[in-house]
Design a protein around this motif. Structure first.
Motif, mmCIF file in Angstrom:
data_model
loop_
_atom_site.group_PDB
_atom_site.id
_atom_site.type_symbol
_atom_site.label_atom_id
_atom_site.label_comp_id
_atom_site.label_asym_id
_atom_site.label_seq_id
_atom_site.Cartn_x
_atom_site.Cartn_y
_atom_site.Cartn_z
ATOM 1 N N LYS A 79 0.921 -1.281 -0.179
ATOM 2 C CA LYS A 79 -0.072 0.004 -0.132
ATOM 3 C C LYS A 79 0.904 1.366 -0.171
ATOM 4 O O LYS A 79 1.969 1.216 0.650
ATOM 5 C CB LYS A 79 -0.871 0.307 1.142
ATOM 6 N N ALA A 80 0.408 2.205 -0.575
ATOM 7 C CA ALA A 80 0.908 3.586 -0.611
ATOM 8 C C ALA A 80 0.298 4.271 0.448
ATOM 9 O O ALA A 80 -1.210 4.188 0.613
ATOM 10 C CB ALA A 80 0.867 4.407 -1.777
ATOM 11 N N LYS A 81 0.950 5.354 1.194
ATOM 12 C CA LYS A 81 0.070 6.317 2.127
ATOM 13 C C LYS A 81 0.596 7.676 2.286
ATOM 14 O O LYS A 81 1.828 7.895 1.617
ATOM 15 C CB LYS A 81 0.416 5.424 3.498
ATOM 16 N N PHE A 82 -0.077 8.275 2.884
ATOM 17 C CA PHE A 82 0.139 9.620 2.915
ATOM 18 C C PHE A 82 -0.156 10.615 3.995
ATOM 19 O O PHE A 82 -1.334 9.811 4.512
ATOM 20 C CB PHE A 82 0.065 10.852 1.643
ATOM 21 N N ASN A 83 0.276 11.482 4.642
ATOM 22 C CA ASN A 83 -0.518 12.236 5.774
ATOM 23 C C ASN A 83 0.051 13.754 5.761
ATOM 24 O O ASN A 83 1.296 14.071 5.254
ATOM 25 C CB ASN A 83 0.272 11.690 7.051
ATOM 26 N N LEU A 84 -1.068 14.699 5.628
ATOM 27 C CA LEU A 84 -0.805 15.873 5.674
ATOM 28 C C LEU A 84 -1.752 16.510 6.763
ATOM 29 O O LEU A 84 -3.039 16.593 6.558
ATOM 30 C CB LEU A 84 -1.323 16.691 4.084
ATOM 31 N N THR A 85 -1.100 16.922 7.947
ATOM 32 C CA THR A 85 -1.834 17.316 8.993
ATOM 33 C C THR A 85 -1.278 18.831 9.456
ATOM 34 O O THR A 85 -0.256 18.773 9.692
ATOM 35 C CB THR A 85 -2.038 16.377 10.083
ATOM 36 N N THR A 103 5.433 26.691 9.868
ATOM 37 C CA THR A 103 5.284 25.482 9.006
ATOM 38 C C THR A 103 3.743 25.128 8.794
ATOM 39 O O THR A 103 3.316 24.846 9.874
ATOM 40 C CB THR A 103 6.174 24.624 9.214
ATOM 41 N N PHE A 104 3.137 25.146 7.767
ATOM 42 C CA PHE A 104 1.823 24.818 7.530
ATOM 43 C C PHE A 104 1.402 23.262 8.164
ATOM 44 O O PHE A 104 0.676 23.082 8.955
ATOM 45 C CB PHE A 104 1.236 24.992 6.282
ATOM 46 N N PHE A 105 2.205 22.306 7.338
ATOM 47 C CA PHE A 105 1.854 21.365 7.758
ATOM 48 C C PHE A 105 2.916 20.475 8.859
ATOM 49 O O PHE A 105 3.606 19.713 8.571
ATOM 50 C CB PHE A 105 1.812 19.968 6.552
ATOM 51 N N SER A 106 2.862 21.217 10.004
ATOM 52 C CA SER A 106 3.921 21.002 10.968
ATOM 53 C C SER A 106 3.638 19.615 11.843
ATOM 54 O O SER A 106 4.410 19.216 12.398
ATOM 55 C CB SER A 106 4.231 22.116 12.142
ATOM 56 N N ARG A 107 2.359 19.184 11.628
ATOM 57 C CA ARG A 107 2.340 17.871 12.620
ATOM 58 C C ARG A 107 2.624 16.738 11.687
ATOM 59 O O ARG A 107 3.235 15.898 12.017
ATOM 60 C CB ARG A 107 0.540 17.775 12.643
ATOM 61 N N ASP A 108 2.313 16.590 10.340
ATOM 62 C CA ASP A 108 2.620 15.553 9.476
ATOM 63 C C ASP A 108 2.590 16.227 8.118
ATOM 64 O O ASP A 108 1.840 16.923 7.593
ATOM 65 C CB ASP A 108 1.609 14.495 9.605
ATOM 66 N N ALA A 109 3.907 15.631 7.355
ATOM 67 C CA ALA A 109 3.852 15.751 5.861
ATOM 68 C C ALA A 109 4.796 14.890 5.289
ATOM 69 O O ALA A 109 5.777 14.981 5.218
ATOM 70 C CB ALA A 109 4.528 17.109 5.764
ATOM 71 N N ASN A 110 4.219 13.516 5.186
ATOM 72 C CA ASN A 110 4.840 12.744 4.644
ATOM 73 C C ASN A 110 4.360 11.627 3.687
ATOM 74 O O ASN A 110 2.965 11.613 3.592
ATOM 75 C CB ASN A 110 5.393 11.857 5.822
ATOM 76 N N GLY A 123 9.619 12.245 4.847
ATOM 77 C CA GLY A 123 9.126 13.729 5.082
ATOM 78 C C GLY A 123 9.375 14.352 6.565
ATOM 79 O O GLY A 123 10.269 13.794 7.383
ATOM 80 N N ARG A 124 8.030 14.844 6.977
ATOM 81 C CA ARG A 124 8.106 15.417 8.461
ATOM 82 C C ARG A 124 7.320 14.397 8.963
ATOM 83 O O ARG A 124 6.185 14.007 8.774
ATOM 84 C CB ARG A 124 7.495 16.615 8.659
ATOM 85 N N ASP A 169 12.262 19.003 18.396
ATOM 86 C CA ASP A 169 11.085 19.134 18.295
ATOM 87 C C ASP A 169 10.043 17.699 18.612
ATOM 88 O O ASP A 169 10.963 16.880 18.577
ATOM 89 C CB ASP A 169 10.516 19.690 17.037
ATOM 90 N N THR A 170 9.039 17.655 18.906
ATOM 91 C CA THR A 170 8.355 16.460 18.843
ATOM 92 C C THR A 170 8.062 15.859 17.560
ATOM 93 O O THR A 170 7.798 14.490 17.548
ATOM 94 C CB THR A 170 7.032 16.445 19.548
ATOM 95 N N GLY A 171 8.358 16.282 16.345
ATOM 96 C CA GLY A 171 8.219 15.950 14.969
ATOM 97 C C GLY A 171 9.708 16.421 14.268
ATOM 98 O O GLY A 171 10.036 17.589 14.722
ATOM 99 N N TRP A 172 10.082 15.670 13.690
ATOM 100 C CA TRP A 172 11.329 16.008 12.745
ATOM 101 C C TRP A 172 11.062 16.065 11.345
ATOM 102 O O TRP A 172 10.566 15.260 10.710
ATOM 103 C CB TRP A 172 12.300 14.882 12.810
ATOM 104 N N SER A 173 11.635 17.045 10.788
ATOM 105 C CA SER A 173 11.406 17.360 9.172
ATOM 106 C C SER A 173 12.936 16.621 8.606
ATOM 107 O O SER A 173 13.482 16.133 9.137
ATOM 108 C CB SER A 173 11.466 18.881 9.016
#
Length: 364
Positions: A79-85, A103-110, A123-124, A169-173
């Motif tokens: 499967k392919a997946k994406f997240n933009l949050t 950063t607009f999609f600072s939660r997820d962008a992957n 991604g992020r 941060d709690t998320g890494w780019s």
């Protein structure tokens, strides 16, 4: 009349055939709009604050966010997946978690792939310490009321000059994350973040975590080695450790590790964690957290205490921080809950903080 019935039957057959043909295509792709809105009213005072603030704030129990996620079935179990949050502040309608979080999609962008091999994401995405931290304390990912998350990830811009014990941060780019398949309840996530600094191949972050769940027992651990200035985003989550804020030396690297466990006795779920961070200069943080979640009615009583000891020659003095939260989370439905929380906060040589919050959280 008979001709009309025959024509109607033919149209119904064609419609049914079209729907049947469309089903596989629809099943192959799934896109979902999802998110959460959380606001609370309260009286807020952290240790070191000059005074008390009466507020309507966003993100009492969970930072408000919205976005899109989806998968596509590529066949053969792949499967392919994406997240933009994206994070937002529901109290003002502002973007991001705080001023300057541009950063607009600072939660997820992957985007990534899922298969028998596990998962890979580009991604992020999450930092290695995030999941173990939020899963093994009763207040989850509350950056305003969870003692563990406050100590680990939230700096205080007040008289205490207290900085988050876990740098970055709690998320890494600019990140690659590999997740193993579930092996009898055990999963591992391996994180590698590119610093993207020309000529400095060593300016990268690395970490991994282990998550185990089997019946009532849960266990977790993480290790991460990071460059404090990587990523180079000027956000509260990336503030340098306390030595810099107190006018001391500036550390260039930080190493952190964590172990945690939980056990659900049905009448109560217990949590315990220990984490430690150290730097290339003499500066160390050690944090212990204990907590419980006790089912009551349509909700649960929540309680958590965290103690951090900060020491080392770079500090010039040893510091302690004790934070304790007690509250009740009431489920109105599967998507909506009400919560009431009291929090005590005390840092060495600083005044005592007391916070009361009443909030509502809705998931969609």
């Amino acid at each position: 009349m008979g001709a009309r019935k025959n024509t109607l039957r033919k149209l119904q057959c064609v419609a049914a055939l079209g729907a049947a043909c469309a089903l596989p295509a629809m099943a192959q792709t799934s896109v979902q709009v999802t998110g959460l809105v959380d606001n609370f009213i309260g009286s807020v005072k952290y240790s070191g604050d000059a005074g008390r603030s009466s507020v309507v704030n966003s993100g009492g129990m969970t930072t408000s966010w919205f976005g899109f996620k989806g998968t596509e079935d590529l066949g053969g179990g792949l499967k392919a997946k994406f997240n933009l949050t994206s994070f937002f502040r529901a109290d003002t309608g502002g973007a991001g978690r705080f001023d300057g979080n541009e950063t607009f999609f600072s939660r997820d962008a992957n985007v990534g792939l899922i298969g028998k091999f596990g998962e890979i994401s580009l991604g992020r995405d999450l930092a290695p310490h995030f999941l173990p931290s939020i899963l093994f304390n009763p207040f989850g990912d509350s950056f305003q009321l969870s003692p563990l998350m406050l100590h680990a990830d939230v700096p205080l811009f007040n008289g205490s000059r207290w900085s988050n014990s876990v740098a970055a941060d709690t998320g890494w780019s600019n990140e690659i994350v590999y997740t193993t398949p579930n092996m009898a309840g055990l999963k591992a996530n391996i994180h590698y973040q590119f610093g993207e600094v020309a000529g400095k191949s060593g300016k990268n972050n690395f970490g991994m975590n282990l998550l185990y769940s089997n019946g009532p027992l849960g266990l977790a651990a993480y290790y991460q080695k990071i460059k404090v200035n990587n990523p180079l985003e000027q956000t509260p989550g990336n503030v340098l450790p306390a030595a810099t804020l107190l006018g001391g030396l500036t550390p260039a690297r930080q190493t952190g590790w964590f172990v945690g466990g939980s056990y659900d006795f049905a009448v109560a779920k217990l949590f315990a964690t220990y984490n430690q961070t150290s730097h290339d200069i003499d500066l160390n943080d050690r944090t212990v957290q204990l907590g419980t979640s006790i089912p009551l009615g349509q909700g649960a009583i929540l309680a958590s205490w965290a103690n951090t000891k900060r020491d080392g020659a770079a500090m010039g003095q040893d510091l302690k921080r004790n934070t304790a939260s007690f509250g009740y989370d009431y489920n109105i439905s599967k998507r909506t809950d009400l919560y009431a929380v009291y929090m005590y906060d005390k840092i060495t040589q600083q005044n005592t903080g007391n916070t009361v919050a009443l909030g509502i959280r809705h998931r969609f």
